[in-house]
Design a protein around this motif. Structure first.
Motif, mmCIF file in Angstrom:
data_model
loop_
_atom_site.group_PDB
_atom_site.id
_atom_site.type_symbol
_atom_site.label_atom_id
_atom_site.label_comp_id
_atom_site.label_asym_id
_atom_site.label_seq_id
_atom_site.Cartn_x
_atom_site.Cartn_y
_atom_site.Cartn_z
ATOM 1 N N THR A 1 0.814 -1.224 0.000
ATOM 2 C CA THR A 1 0.000 0.000 0.000
ATOM 3 C C THR A 1 0.844 1.269 0.000
ATOM 4 O O THR A 1 0.301 2.355 -0.183
ATOM 5 N N GLU A 2 2.141 1.156 0.200
ATOM 6 C CA GLU A 2 2.975 2.344 0.356
ATOM 7 C C GLU A 2 3.907 2.540 -0.844
ATOM 8 O O GLU A 2 4.196 1.589 -1.579
ATOM 9 N N TYR A 37 3.331 11.123 -4.393
ATOM 10 C CA TYR A 37 3.366 10.174 -3.273
ATOM 11 C C TYR A 37 3.902 8.821 -3.720
ATOM 12 O O TYR A 37 4.805 8.260 -3.084
ATOM 13 N N ASP A 48 -6.287 2.076 -3.928
ATOM 14 C CA ASP A 48 -7.568 2.039 -3.197
ATOM 15 C C ASP A 48 -7.409 2.661 -1.807
ATOM 16 O O ASP A 48 -8.244 3.461 -1.364
ATOM 17 N N TYR A 49 -6.343 2.271 -1.128
ATOM 18 C CA TYR A 49 -6.078 2.778 0.221
ATOM 19 C C TYR A 49 -5.856 4.290 0.196
ATOM 20 O O TYR A 49 -6.375 5.023 1.044
ATOM 21 N N TYR A 50 -5.106 4.759 -0.793
ATOM 22 C CA TYR A 50 -4.825 6.197 -0.916
ATOM 23 C C TYR A 50 -6.123 6.975 -1.134
ATOM 24 O O TYR A 50 -6.342 8.030 -0.526
ATOM 25 N N GLU A 51 -6.980 6.468 -2.009
ATOM 26 C CA GLU A 51 -8.256 7.141 -2.271
ATOM 27 C C GLU A 51 -9.107 7.216 -1.010
ATOM 28 O O GLU A 51 -9.741 8.242 -0.732
ATOM 29 N N THR A 52 -9.122 6.139 -0.243
ATOM 30 C CA THR A 52 -9.934 6.096 0.971
ATOM 31 C C THR A 52 -9.416 7.062 2.019
ATOM 32 O O THR A 52 -10.177 7.860 2.591
ATOM 33 N N VAL A 53 -8.124 7.016 2.284
ATOM 34 C CA VAL A 53 -7.519 7.860 3.321
ATOM 35 C C VAL A 53 -7.654 9.336 2.980
ATOM 36 O O VAL A 53 -7.873 10.176 3.869
ATOM 37 N N ASN A 54 -7.565 9.660 1.697
ATOM 38 C CA ASN A 54 -7.611 11.064 1.284
ATOM 39 C C ASN A 54 -8.988 11.505 0.790
ATOM 40 O O ASN A 54 -9.127 12.624 0.281
ATOM 41 N N ASN A 55 -9.975 10.629 0.958
ATOM 42 C CA ASN A 55 -11.370 10.956 0.602
ATOM 43 C C ASN A 55 -11.484 11.498 -0.831
ATOM 44 O O ASN A 55 -12.122 12.520 -1.080
#
Length: 241
Positions: A23-24, A145, A123-130
């Protein structure tokens, strides 16, 4: 031709093999050299070629055009990993440029995108950053990023149906360095690295030569050729750069 889901899985599996998060953002070179003992990376100026790879028994070499912009250089390195580690093509060198787009090259491009930025990571980036709508600032922040090239990121969003073809074409034609500056972000991703016009060899290439030489297994002419092939002019001619 392999589908996108399969190529993403290959990328995730390789990340996990190298001990990298899925994810990173990642640094590519250190884990490759730490985990792939036979690998040698060569960075050198190349005309009309972005990268190449050679897989011949216990010799694994990836060559990258050192004049590429940072984002493109990282993408090309990931692209060559597909040929070397996933396809496991052996024998003659595979030379990659922007003019040949067969199935193998298209798969390698997709794999490179997923290796730098797996679906799980995006997916994780989209979720965390709304993020519900990808406008230009959101795109620039995200590509910075993940350290992925601007064009590769736009292609990826279009594949995910998060960006229309019209907007992709619009964002492809922006002056990306100027836009990054407006957001007070680094423009290093869009510029060549410090290796521009340089010849750099990383990995076990020189150690192999030293080992063979210490066992008197190399004639002088053969050693000279190997060093020259490895772009080590200073060692051959005893000069400083």
């Amino acid at each position: 031709m392999k589908n996108e889901k399969t190529l993403n899985k290959y990328a995730v599996d390789l990340r996990e093999k190298l001990g990298l998060s899925i994810t990173e953002p990642i640094k590519i070179i250190p884990p490759l050299l730490s985990n792939l003992s036979e690998l040698t990376l060569v960075f050198t100026p190349m005309a009309d070629t972005s990268g190449l790879c050679i897989n011949d028994g216990d010799i694994q070499i990836i060559g990258i055009n050192s004049n590429l912009r940072k984002g493109r250089l990282r993408f090309t390195l990931a692209h060559e990993l597909y040929h070397l580690l996933i396809e496991k093509t052996t024998g003659e060198p595979i030379i990659c440029n922007n003019f040949i787009k067969n199935d193998s090259e298209i798969e390698a491009d997709s794999f490179a995108s997923y290796f730098l930025m797996p679906n799980e990571g995006l997916d994780y980036y989209e979720t965390v950053n709304n993020i519900n709508n990808w406008d230009l600032p959101s795109i620039i922040y995200a590509e910075q990023y993940f350290q992925i090239s601007h064009d590769a990121f736009l292609v990826r969003l279009e594949k995910r149906k998060k960006l229309s073809k019209r907007d992709k074409n619009l964002f492809s034609n922006v002056a990306i360095t100027s836009e990054a500056k407006k957001l007070n972000l680094s423009i290093g991703l869009y510029l060549p690295t410090q290796w521009e016009n340089e010849n750099i060899v990383l990995g076990n290439y020189l150690e192999r030569i030293k080992f063979l030489d210490s066992h008197n297994a190399l004639k002088r002419g053969k050693k000279r050729k190997l060093l020259l092939d490895g772009f080590k002019w200073d060692l051959v001619f005893n000069i400083e750069k």
